[in-house]
Design an enzyme around this catalytic site. Sequence first.
Site, PDB file in Angstrom:
ATOM      1  CE  LYS A  35      -4.285  -1.014   2.363  1.00 22.63           C
ATOM      2  NZ  LYS A  35      -5.034  -1.037   3.539  1.00 22.63           N
ATOM      3  CB  CYS A 262     -19.389   0.562   9.841  1.00 20.78           C
ATOM      4  SG  CYS A 262     -17.828   1.533   9.179  1.00 20.78           S
ATOM      5  CE  LYS A 265     -15.565  -2.292  12.162  1.00 22.53           C
ATOM      6  NZ  LYS A 265     -15.738  -1.541  13.309  1.00 22.53           N
TER       7      LYS A 265
HETATM    8  P1  NAD Z   1      -8.938  -0.844   6.648  1.00 24.28           P
HETATM    9  O1  NAD Z   1      -9.053  -1.943   7.025  1.00 24.28           O
HETATM   10  O2  NAD Z   1      -9.556  -0.063   5.498  1.00 24.28           O
HETATM   11  O3  NAD Z   1      -7.577  -0.076   7.216  1.00 24.28           O
HETATM   12  C1  NAD Z   1      -6.897  -0.215   8.317  1.00 24.28           C
HETATM   13  C2  NAD Z   1      -5.449  -0.006   7.976  1.00 24.28           C
HETATM   14  O4  NAD Z   1      -4.633  -0.213   9.114  1.00 24.28           O
HETATM   15  C3  NAD Z   1      -4.950  -1.148   6.862  1.00 24.28           C
HETATM   16  O5  NAD Z   1      -4.387  -0.617   5.775  1.00 24.28           O
HETATM   17  C4  NAD Z   1      -3.799  -1.847   7.719  1.00 24.28           C
HETATM   18  O6  NAD Z   1      -2.905  -2.528   7.069  1.00 24.28           O
HETATM   19  C5  NAD Z   1      -3.563  -1.063   8.791  1.00 24.28           C
HETATM   20  N1  NAD Z   1      -2.937  -1.363   9.891  1.00 24.28           N
HETATM   21  C6  NAD Z   1      -3.533  -2.178  10.911  1.00 24.28           C
HETATM   22  N2  NAD Z   1      -2.629  -2.190  12.155  1.00 24.28           N
HETATM   23  C7  NAD Z   1      -1.419  -1.553  11.689  1.00 24.28           C
HETATM   24  C8  NAD Z   1      -0.399  -1.132  12.698  1.00 24.28           C
HETATM   25  N3  NAD Z   1      -0.093  -1.794  13.733  1.00 24.28           N
HETATM   26  N4  NAD Z   1       0.356  -0.352  12.192  1.00 24.28           N
HETATM   27  C9  NAD Z   1       0.110   0.345  10.948  1.00 24.28           C
HETATM   28  N5  NAD Z   1      -0.941   0.036  10.023  1.00 24.28           N
HETATM   29  C10 NAD Z   1      -1.795  -0.915  10.521  1.00 24.28           C
HETATM   30  O7  NAD Z   1      -9.922  -0.067   7.690  1.00 24.28           O
HETATM   31  P2  NAD Z   1     -11.027   1.220   7.713  1.00 24.28           P
HETATM   32  O8  NAD Z   1     -12.291   0.716   7.006  1.00 24.28           O
HETATM   33  O9  NAD Z   1     -10.166   2.275   7.381  1.00 24.28           O
HETATM   34  O10 NAD Z   1     -11.549   1.299   9.339  1.00 24.28           O
HETATM   35  C11 NAD Z   1     -10.626   1.723  10.082  1.00 24.28           C
HETATM   36  C12 NAD Z   1     -11.411   2.051  11.292  1.00 24.28           C
HETATM   37  O11 NAD Z   1     -12.338   3.199  11.225  1.00 24.28           O
HETATM   38  C13 NAD Z   1     -12.473   0.938  11.990  1.00 24.28           C
HETATM   39  O12 NAD Z   1     -12.229   0.931  13.332  1.00 24.28           O
HETATM   40  C14 NAD Z   1     -13.744   1.176  11.482  1.00 24.28           C
HETATM   41  O13 NAD Z   1     -14.525   0.592  12.325  1.00 24.28           O
HETATM   42  C15 NAD Z   1     -13.566   2.669  11.755  1.00 24.28           C
HETATM   43  N6  NAD Z   1     -14.606   3.443  10.585  1.00 24.28           N
HETATM   44  C16 NAD Z   1     -14.746   3.218   9.432  1.00 24.28           C
HETATM   45  C17 NAD Z   1     -15.482   3.632   8.558  1.00 24.28           C
HETATM   46  C18 NAD Z   1     -15.671   3.299   7.099  1.00 24.28           C
HETATM   47  O14 NAD Z   1     -16.440   3.693   6.410  1.00 24.28           O
HETATM   48  N7  NAD Z   1     -14.694   2.334   6.644  1.00 24.28           N
HETATM   49  C19 NAD Z   1     -16.412   4.680   8.876  1.00 24.28           C
HETATM   50  C20 NAD Z   1     -16.187   4.976  10.365  1.00 24.28           C
HETATM   51  C21 NAD Z   1     -15.334   4.471  11.158  1.00 24.28           C
END
Ligand code: NAD
Length: 434
Positions: A35, A262, A265
């Site tokens: 990425k 979202c 979960k």
């Molecule tokens: P995602 O899986 O798209 O992205 C998470 C990223 O974090 C991944 O790229 C992963 O490689 C990275 N990662 C994980 N552990 C790591 C570490 N220790 N160091 C560095 N990088 C690390 O997830 P997302 O959809 O962006 O969601 C992230 C959070 O936001 C979740 O808690 C989700 O519930 C919340 N959220 C998501 C949305 C949505 O629309 N997707 C909306 C509001 C809130």
Amino acid sequence: MKIAIIGTGYVGLPTGVGFAELGNQVTCIDYDKSKIDMLRAGHVTLFEDGLDELLQKNIAAGRIIFTTSMAEGVSDADIVILAVGTPPHPETGAADMKYINAAATELAQYLTGYTVIATKSTVPVGTGDKIEDIIRTQNPTADFDVVSLPEFLREGFAVYDFFNPDRIIVGANTERARNVLRELYAPFADKSQILFVNRRSSETIKYASNAFLAIKIHYINEMANFCEATGADINEVSRGMGLDTRIGNRFLNAGPGYGGSCFPKDTSAMAYMADENGVDMTLIKAAIRGNRARKTMMANRILDAVSGIENPRIAVLGLAFKNGTDDCRESPAIEIINDLLPHNVQITAYDPQAMETAQKVLPAGAIKYAPDMYSAVSGADVLAILTEWDDFRTLDLARTSELMRHKVIVDCRNLLNPDDAESHGFKYSCIGRK
Ligand code: NAD
């Protein structure tokens, strides 16, 4: 301000790009090297309208950089934003905190000077306290505050929502941290409500909001069942309800059930937290049960439509969990396809953005992928519309009726006009209307 964002996914990337566009110096950190390599080269790793241009502009301006190194991003940051995943624990349904805990443990050692750690990931109530404990244990002399900064962006509209948030919620327990967040969100002060609350309230607001929206979707889907039983029209009922400002007109579209990364979960994590705290939250549990059953109901409708046909061919339009995104996590379309597959059917699917992501979650070789909607419907016995992409509204029905073997449409998103479909010879069924 200097901002480090840990996690460069659907939340972290638009957030990082947005803060860079506002003039901050942003370092996006992800341990997924592929990425980071793509982003460094100026290529977006997910589909969001407008993100591509903004990313390239801010890379060129030197306001955003990408790295796998926690040290590089965290050490001189004023704010470290946690945007890592909090997926459901496979056994309990609780939010799995392994990514948050690992990120907090790692970042602690690189903190220098006063730093605010802001949690944008959706995390259970009390997580702020736990992150504080982790950082104190790892780095007892660190000078920091942990705040909750829940994210409310809608996938597919992430860039728009970043710049035009309905509200900004900040859960901070110290004035010092509140001041840092005031500075960060100063550009929004005139147009968005910024609400400062205590950290546990902020953590709860996110779950309470998502659970409420999920219940609203479940409610309108049950109302659609009622309309089908009584001859009412759910589109008219939704419109009539939505004009009441106490109810609001959003999240009143009947369909195949909610999905995405979202709502499923977060409802399950909320139900788990409620049980843990001895509170029986019956509405949320009913929505979870009903939403699961809804996908099966939709799959059964499609199977009914091909009953009696040998080796039936099903055209599926839509794989993403909603329009505007390539995200297939918990997509109703994917769950419905998985329900259909054991029934000896051939499926050909098309989605304008989510073909690649769908291939990662569906069993290899299980379905065929078509390059456009007309190739997907060609030779099909039934067309199932599963995602509400605008492209599908403009489906040329005359052309489609010539291409299909049997003229049957199961429209799980109510995108088409029933009279139009019938005038082109289709046997047309949809949700909560004739
Ligand atoms: P995602 O899986 O798209 O992205 C998470 C990223 O974090 C991944 O790229 C992963 O490689 C990275 N990662 C994980 N552990 C790591 C570490 N220790 N160091 C560095 N990088 C690390 O997830 P997302 O959809 O962006 O969601 C992230 C959070 O936001 C979740 O808690 C989700 O519930 C919340 N959220 C998501 C949305 C949505 O629309 N997707 C909306 C509001 C809130």
